[in-house]
Scaffold this motif. Structure first.
Motif, mmCIF file in Angstrom:
data_model
loop_
_atom_site.group_PDB
_atom_site.id
_atom_site.type_symbol
_atom_site.label_atom_id
_atom_site.label_comp_id
_atom_site.label_asym_id
_atom_site.label_seq_id
_atom_site.Cartn_x
_atom_site.Cartn_y
_atom_site.Cartn_z
ATOM 1 N N ARG A 53 0.859 -1.184 0.000
ATOM 2 C CA ARG A 53 0.000 0.000 0.000
ATOM 3 C C ARG A 53 0.896 1.234 0.000
ATOM 4 O O ARG A 53 1.645 1.466 0.931
ATOM 5 N N TYR A 55 -0.171 4.474 -0.251
ATOM 6 C CA TYR A 55 -0.990 5.635 0.071
ATOM 7 C C TYR A 55 -1.556 5.429 1.468
ATOM 8 O O TYR A 55 -1.482 4.330 2.019
ATOM 9 N N GLU A 57 -5.019 5.615 3.721
ATOM 10 C CA GLU A 57 -6.478 5.638 3.573
ATOM 11 C C GLU A 57 -7.090 6.122 4.881
ATOM 12 O O GLU A 57 -6.821 5.555 5.938
ATOM 13 N N THR A 127 -14.230 6.897 2.357
ATOM 14 C CA THR A 127 -12.856 7.142 2.791
ATOM 15 C C THR A 127 -12.238 8.171 1.846
ATOM 16 O O THR A 127 -12.815 8.493 0.807
ATOM 17 N N GLN A 129 -8.079 9.191 0.342
ATOM 18 C CA GLN A 129 -6.704 8.724 0.294
ATOM 19 C C GLN A 129 -5.756 9.908 0.220
ATOM 20 O O GLN A 129 -6.085 10.945 -0.355
ATOM 21 N N TRP A 131 -1.890 10.628 -1.067
ATOM 22 C CA TRP A 131 -0.834 10.091 -1.917
ATOM 23 C C TRP A 131 0.303 11.088 -2.054
ATOM 24 O O TRP A 131 0.080 12.292 -1.969
#
Length: 174
Positions: A53, A55, A57, A127, A129, A131
């Motif tokens: 993963r 990023y 969340e 949600t 995110q 990044w």
């Protein structure tokens, strides 16, 4: 189901890891925190996950409670439950929005996604995110563009919504 996150934006990250949350996202976090009242800072949970993963969340309290309930419904001792507990309980960071509408991202989380001077926020329904902008462009945006390039020019992605309704047994009864 509570309000949904919508939109995307870029925000500066300072040397201490502070980053402003889009104002519309803050309203959703407030609505999704049963303990929030005017004058308090809304709570959220940041799931950073494993090495795959790249990023962060961010879940409202209502959204993470829904995930927790589903994990708790799995059989105790099952591999699925243990792995999901590790990913959503262990590899997560409970926090809140500060008085100025910012998140303070610990160095561990910033390092994990190689976040430096700028963060890219994108809504993902219940949600959102966070990044590193370049990573999002290289991975997610290019993946979306490649998927769209395989489809006919007149393709309308909304057709998938009708398929979801049919799969859920919500057909028109005809």
């Amino acid at each position: 189901m509570g309000r949904r996150f919508r939109g995307e934006s870029h925000h500066k990250v300072d040397a201490k890891g502070r980053v402003s949350i889009p104002a519309s996202f803050r309203r959703v976090l407030e609505a999704g925190d049963p303990d929030w009242t005017e004058g308090l800072n809304p709570n959220l949970v940041i799931v950073y996950g494993d090495h795959r993963r790249n990023y962060l969340e961010c879940y409202t309290m209502e959204a993470i409670d829904e995930v927790d309930d589903k994990i708790a419904a799995l059989p105790r001792g099952s591999m699925e439950r243990r792995m999901l507990q590790r990913m959503f309980h262990g590899q997560s960071f409970p926090t809140n929005v500060d008085e100025t509408g910012r998140l303070v991202l610990p160095a561990k989380l910033r390092e994990k996604i190689e976040l430096d001077k700028e963060a890219f926020f994108i809504a993902a329904g219940d949600t959102f995110q966070i990044w590193k902008p370049e990573t999002y462009e290289e991975e997610e945006l290019s993946r979306t563009e490649a998927w769209l390039d395989e489809l006919p020019d007149d393709f309308d992605p909304l057709i998938y919504l009708d398929q979801a309704k049919d799969q859920a047994g919500g057909g028109d009864g005809a």
